[in-house]
Write a protein that holds these residues in place. Structure first.
Motif, PDB file in Angstrom:
ATOM      1  N   ALA A 163      26.521  16.561  12.877  1.00 55.90           N
ATOM      2  CA  ALA A 163      27.770  17.086  12.212  1.00 55.90           C
ATOM      3  C   ALA A 163      28.687  15.730  12.198  1.00 55.90           C
ATOM      4  N   LEU A 164      28.922  15.453  13.117  1.00 54.23           N
ATOM      5  CA  LEU A 164      30.128  14.374  13.216  1.00 54.23           C
ATOM      6  C   LEU A 164      29.845  13.081  12.500  1.00 54.23           C
ATOM      7  N   THR A 165      28.526  12.914  12.472  1.00 48.14           N
ATOM      8  CA  THR A 165      28.038  11.686  11.503  1.00 48.14           C
ATOM      9  C   THR A 165      28.159  12.200  10.218  1.00 48.14           C
ATOM     10  N   LEU A 166      28.063  13.214   9.765  1.00 51.13           N
ATOM     11  CA  LEU A 166      28.207  13.764   8.479  1.00 51.13           C
ATOM     12  C   LEU A 166      29.952  13.477   7.988  1.00 51.13           C
ATOM     13  N   LEU A 167      30.783  14.062   9.131  1.00 58.45           N
ATOM     14  CA  LEU A 167      31.978  13.983   8.807  1.00 58.45           C
ATOM     15  C   LEU A 167      32.632  12.664   8.690  1.00 58.45           C
TER      16      LEU A 167
ATOM     17  N   LEU B 234      32.060  11.818   5.242  1.00 63.58           N
ATOM     18  CA  LEU B 234      33.048  12.438   4.369  1.00 63.58           C
ATOM     19  C   LEU B 234      34.372  11.153   4.393  1.00 63.58           C
ATOM     20  N   LEU B 235      34.634  11.085   5.695  1.00 62.41           N
ATOM     21  CA  LEU B 235      35.790  10.135   5.833  1.00 62.41           C
ATOM     22  C   LEU B 235      35.888   8.686   5.175  1.00 62.41           C
ATOM     23  N   ALA B 236      34.296   8.110   5.300  1.00 62.17           N
ATOM     24  CA  ALA B 236      34.086   6.875   4.825  1.00 62.17           C
ATOM     25  C   ALA B 236      34.444   7.092   2.963  1.00 62.17           C
ATOM     26  N   MET B 237      33.644   8.087   2.606  1.00 62.22           N
ATOM     27  CA  MET B 237      33.805   8.517   1.059  1.00 62.22           C
ATOM     28  C   MET B 237      35.183   8.559   0.388  1.00 62.22           C
ATOM     29  N   VAL B 238      35.933   9.378   1.294  1.00 64.45           N
ATOM     30  CA  VAL B 238      37.283   9.621   0.792  1.00 64.45           C
ATOM     31  C   VAL B 238      38.119   8.245   0.933  1.00 64.45           C
ATOM     32  N   SER B 239      37.953   7.511   2.100  1.00 67.39           N
ATOM     33  CA  SER B 239      38.659   6.433   2.193  1.00 67.39           C
ATOM     34  C   SER B 239      38.344   5.415   0.910  1.00 67.39           C
TER      35      SER B 239
ATOM     36  N   MET C 204      27.832  12.601  -4.465  1.00 67.20           N
ATOM     37  CA  MET C 204      26.905  13.198  -3.600  1.00 67.20           C
ATOM     38  C   MET C 204      27.284  13.219  -2.153  1.00 67.20           C
ATOM     39  N   MET C 205      27.463  11.925  -1.583  1.00 67.79           N
ATOM     40  CA  MET C 205      27.877  11.703  -0.156  1.00 67.79           C
ATOM     41  C   MET C 205      29.121  12.685   0.440  1.00 67.79           C
ATOM     42  N   THR C 206      30.102  12.766  -0.785  1.00 68.42           N
ATOM     43  CA  THR C 206      31.199  13.529  -0.515  1.00 68.42           C
ATOM     44  C   THR C 206      30.811  15.030  -0.067  1.00 68.42           C
TER      45      THR C 206
END
Lengths: 461, 177
Positions: free
Chosen positions: A51-55, A58-63, A418-420
Motif C-alpha cells: 500500500a505504501l508503495t502505491l501511495l 500517487l505522490l510521484a504522479m501528482v508531483s 492510469m498510475m494515478t
C-alpha cells in the motif's frame, strides 16, 4: 468455512443471532481489542508495504502533474473531464455505504449493522479522502485550489454560489466532516477500552487522550445516545444529498446523456451499490484473517449481498429508463448519444459496465452464492469494476460526441492517468491498514448492547 | 488513608442488578451519584431519575444558525460582494442557493450535536477520581459500577455501604480524590 454455533443464516421464522459462539460482555471486548494488541502479523507488514508503495506512486504522479502541467493527462478539448472526475465520482460513491450502514440502518433499527458499521465508516472517511484529492489536482493550477472556497481575498472575488461545482465543494466538505465526527464519536467508548487495557506508556497516553476521558457514565450515555441518534438523523438526508449534488454537476449541464432528471436517484442507488461492493471486498478477507466469524456472521454477509442485489437491480432499471426516455423524447441528440454508448467507439466500456453491474449481481438471487465467501468476494470485485466503468461511460461517452461533429474526438488515458488511479488505491489501503492496526474495528460497546444478556428485563420491554 | 473519601463505589455484574441498584439509590434520595456501564443500559435514565437532556435544543439552534449563515453568505456574496449576472439568474437566486443552505444547516447542526454532547458531558476530562480505583478499569469491559459522592447531602459512609451490601454488590470500595 465452518460456523461455530446456532443457525448461521436467517430463516423465515427465527432470525439468526447477531453474535455467535458463547460470547459475553468481557469476551467481546477481548476479541475486539486483541486485534489491536497482538504483535503485528507479518501479513500486515506485507500488505502495508504494498500500500505504501502505491501511495508513493500517487505522490510521484501528482508531483509530475504539478511540475509538468495537465498535458500529461489524456484530456483533450471535448473530453476535458477524464479520469480525474471518473475517479472522484467513483470514490465518493464508495463512501456512501458507510453512512448508509451507520445512519440509515441505525434509524431503521437494523441491529445487524453493529458489527460492520465501524469498518464501513472508516471506509467512508478514507474514500472521501481519495475523492477529495481529484478535483483538487484537476483544477490545473492546484496551488490555487483554495479559490474553490469562499475566502475573502484581495481581488474581492467570490466563487459562484449558483454553480453545482461549488455545491459539490460544500456537499463533499460537509460529508467528510460529518462522517469523521460520526466515526469518532462512535468509537469513544471503544478507545476507552483500549486505554484501560494499555500496557505501554505510549498507548496509555495516546488512547487516554483520544478517548477524551470517557468513563461510561450513565449521565454521559444519556446525552451521548441522544447526540448519536440526531447525528444519524442528520446524516441520513446528507448521504442522499451528496451524490445528488455530484449528479447535478452533470444534470444541470446541457450535454446529451447528462441532462436528465433521473440522475440524482440513479446516482444515489449506484453509490450505495458500489459502497456495499467495497465493504464486502474489505470485510470478507479481514473477517477470516482476524477470525471474527462470531461477530460478522453469515447473516451479516448475506444481508449485504441482498442490498447489492437490490441496488444493482435499481441501477439496471435506471439504465433501461435512460434508453427508453432517449427514444421517447424524440430528441435526436439524446437518441444518438445512447445508441453511441452501446455501439459506438466505447461499446466495450458500456458492456463491461452492464455485465458487472446488472448481470453478475443477479447471481445473488441464489442462496448458495449469498453464503459462499469466495463467490461473494469475486462478485464484489465485479461491482467495483462495473461502477468505475459506469462513471467512465457517463463522463467520456457524453463528452466525446456532442452537437457538432466538428468537435468530436476520442479520449484515451495516458500512463499518468492510469498510475494515478492505481495510486489512489494506495492511499485508501494505507489508511485502511493503519485503521485495522490501531483502532477497534468492531464497535464493541454496540455489540454488547445486542447480546441477549444486555436486556435488563430478559427481553421484555 | 485519613482524608475523607471522594465517594464510595460498588461493583455489580449484570445490567439487571445495576438497574435495580440505581432505582434503590434514587429512591433512597441520593442525588450526587452516577452509574458507569460498558454500554448504555435500557431504562437507566428512568431508573436514575435523569431529566431529559436539552441537547436537541442546542442542535436546533445550531441548525437555524447554519441556515441563516448560508442564506446570508450567499445572498451577500452574490448580491453585494460580487454582483454578477450569471446564467440570467437574479442576483438573489434563492433556488440555486438551496443545496448550500441544506449543507450548512446539516454541518452546523452536526457540530452542535458533537460539541454540545462533549460540553454537556464535560469532556474531555482526562482526570477523574474513579480512574484511580483499581476495579474501575473494568468499566469499558464488563463491570457495572455505581458511585455515590461524599458531597451528597445525605452521604453517610455507613448508610451507603449498608445500602450497597443489601443490593448484593460484589465489591464496595472507597474512592479517594
Amino acid at each position: 468455512m465452518g460456523l461455530t454455533a446456532g443457525h448461521p443464516v436467517e430463516d423465515a421464522v427465527t432470525p439468526a443471532p447477531l453474535v455467535l459462539g458463547s460470547n459475553d460482555f468481557g469476551s467481546v471486548t477481548d476479541r475486539v481489542c486483541e486485534i489491536n494488541e497482538w504483535k503485528t502479523p507479518r501479513a500486515w507488514y506485507v500488505a502495508f508495504g504494498i500500500a505504501l508503495t502505491l501511495l508513493g506512486v500517487l505522490l510521484a504522479m501528482v508531483s509530475y502533474l504539478v511540475l509538468a502541467g495537465l498535458g500529461v493527462w489524456g484530456l483533450n478539448m471535448p473530453i476535458a473531464w477524464g479520469f480525474a472526475i471518473v475517479n472522484f465520482v467513483f470514490w465518493v460513491g464508495i463512501a456512501h455505504a458507510g453512512t448508509l450502514i451507520s445512519a440509515i440502518l441505525f434509524l431503521f433499527r437494523q441491529h445487524w449493522r453493529t458489527s460492520i458499521n465501524r469498518w464501513a465508516e472508516a471506509m467512508t472517511v478514507f474514500a472521501v479522502c481519495c475523492a477529495g484529492l481529484f478535483p483538487g489536482i484537476h483544477v490545473g493550477r492546484m496551488w490555487l485550489a483554495y479559490w474553490l472556497f469562499p475566502i475573502p481575498n484581495q481581488m474581492k472575488m467570490w466563487p459562484n454560489f449558483r454553480s453545482p461545482l461549488l455545491w459539490d465543494v460544500f456537499a463533499v466538505g460537509t460529508y467528510a466532516t460529518v462522517s469523521v465526527m460520526f466515526w469518532y464519536v462512535g468509537m469513544l467508548p471503544d478507545l476507552s477500552s483500549l486505554r484501560d487495557r494499555a500496557k505501554t506508556k505510549m498507548r496509555k497516553i495516546l488512547y487516554g487522550v483520544f478517548s477524551l476521558g470517557w468513563r461510561g457514565s450513565a449521565r454521559h450515555w444519556h446525552v451521548y445516545e441522544r447526540a448519536y441518534l440526531i447525528l444519524a438523523a442528520l446524516a441520513t438526508p446528507l448521504v442522499l444529498s451528496v451524490h445528488s449534488v455530484v449528479s447535478f454537476d452533470f444534470a444541470t449541464s446541457v450535454i446529451p446523456g447528462w441532462h436528465t432528471t433521473i440522475f440524482p436517484p440513479y446516482f444515489v442507488a449506484g453509490a450505495i451499490f458500489s459502497g456495499f461492493g467495497m465493504v464486502l471486498t474489505l470485510i470478507v478477507p479481514s473477517r477470516t484473517m482476524f477470525k471474527l466469524e462470531d461477530f460478522v456472521t453469515k447473516r451479516h454477509l448475506e444481508n449485504m449481498c441482498k442490498i447489492i442485489l437490490a441496488t444493482g437491480s435499481m441501477v439496471g432499471y435506471a439504465y433501461l429508463v435512460e434508453f427508453f426516455i432517449a427514444w421517447y423524447s424524440g430528441n435526436m441528440y439524446e437518441r444518438y448519444t445512447f445508441i453511441n454508448r452501446a455501439m459506438g467507439p466505447y461499446w466495450w466500456a458500456y458492456w463491461i459496465m452492464v455485465t458487472c453491474n446488472v448481470i453478475t449481481p443477479q447471481l445473488f438471487w441464489f442462496k448458495k452464492v449469498r453464503t459462499n465467501l469466495v463467490g461473494m468476494w469475486i462478485l464484489s470485485i465485479f461491482v467495483n469494476i462495473g461502477m468505475w466503468f459506469e462513471r467512465f461511460v457517463i463522463v467520456v461517452t457524453s463528452l466525446h460526441r456532442d452537437y457538432l461533429p466538428g468537435s468530436w474526438d476520442y479520449y484515451s488515458p495516458t500512463w499518468v492517468d492510469m498510475m494515478t488511479l492505481v495510486g489512489s488505491f494506495g492511499l485508501f489501503f494505507t489508511l485502511f491498514l493503519l485503521f485495522i492496526r490501531f483502532i477497534p474495528i468492531i464497535a464493541a460497546s454496540e455489540v454488547k448492547g445486542v447480546l441477549p444478556q444486555a436486556k435488563p428485563h430478559g427481553g421484555h420491554e | 488513608m485519613s482524608a475523607p473519601a471522594w465517594g464510595i463505589v460498588a461493583v455489580f455484574e449484570t445490567p439487571a442488578e445495576i438497574l435495580r441498584a440505581a432505582e434503590a439509590v434514587r429512591d433512597a434520595g441520593y442525588r450526587r451519584f452516577d452509574v458507569h456501564t460498558p454500554f448504555p443500559v435500557h431504562h437507566m435514565d428512568r431508573a436514575m431519575g435523569l431529566r431529559d437532556t436539552r441537547l436537541p435544543w442546542v442542535i436546533l439552534g445550531m441548525a437555524v444558525l447554519g441556515c441563516a449563515t448560508a442564506v446570508g453568505l450567499q445572498g451577500w456574496a452574490m448580491g453585494k460582494g460580487y454582483p454578477f449576472i450569471l446564467s440570467g439568474k437574479p442576483l438573489f437566486s434563492l433556488p440555486a442557493f438551496v443545496p448550500i443552505i441544506f449543507e450548512l444547516t446539516v454541518l452546523f447542526a452536526a457540530f452542535g450535536a458533537v460539541f454540545g454532547m462533549l460540553a454537556f458531558n464535560r469532556l474531555p476530562a482526562l482526570y477523574h477520581p474513579l480512574f484511580k480505583n483499581r476495579p474501575f478499569s473494568r468499566v469499558a469491559r464488563d463491570g457495572f459500577f455505581i458511585v455515590i459522592e461524599s458531597s451528597d447531602e445525605k452521604f453517610k459512609a455507613e448508610d451507603v455501604r449498608k445500602l450497597f451490601e443489601s443490593l448484593g454488590a460484589k465489591e464496595i470500595e472507597d474512592v479517594h480524590d
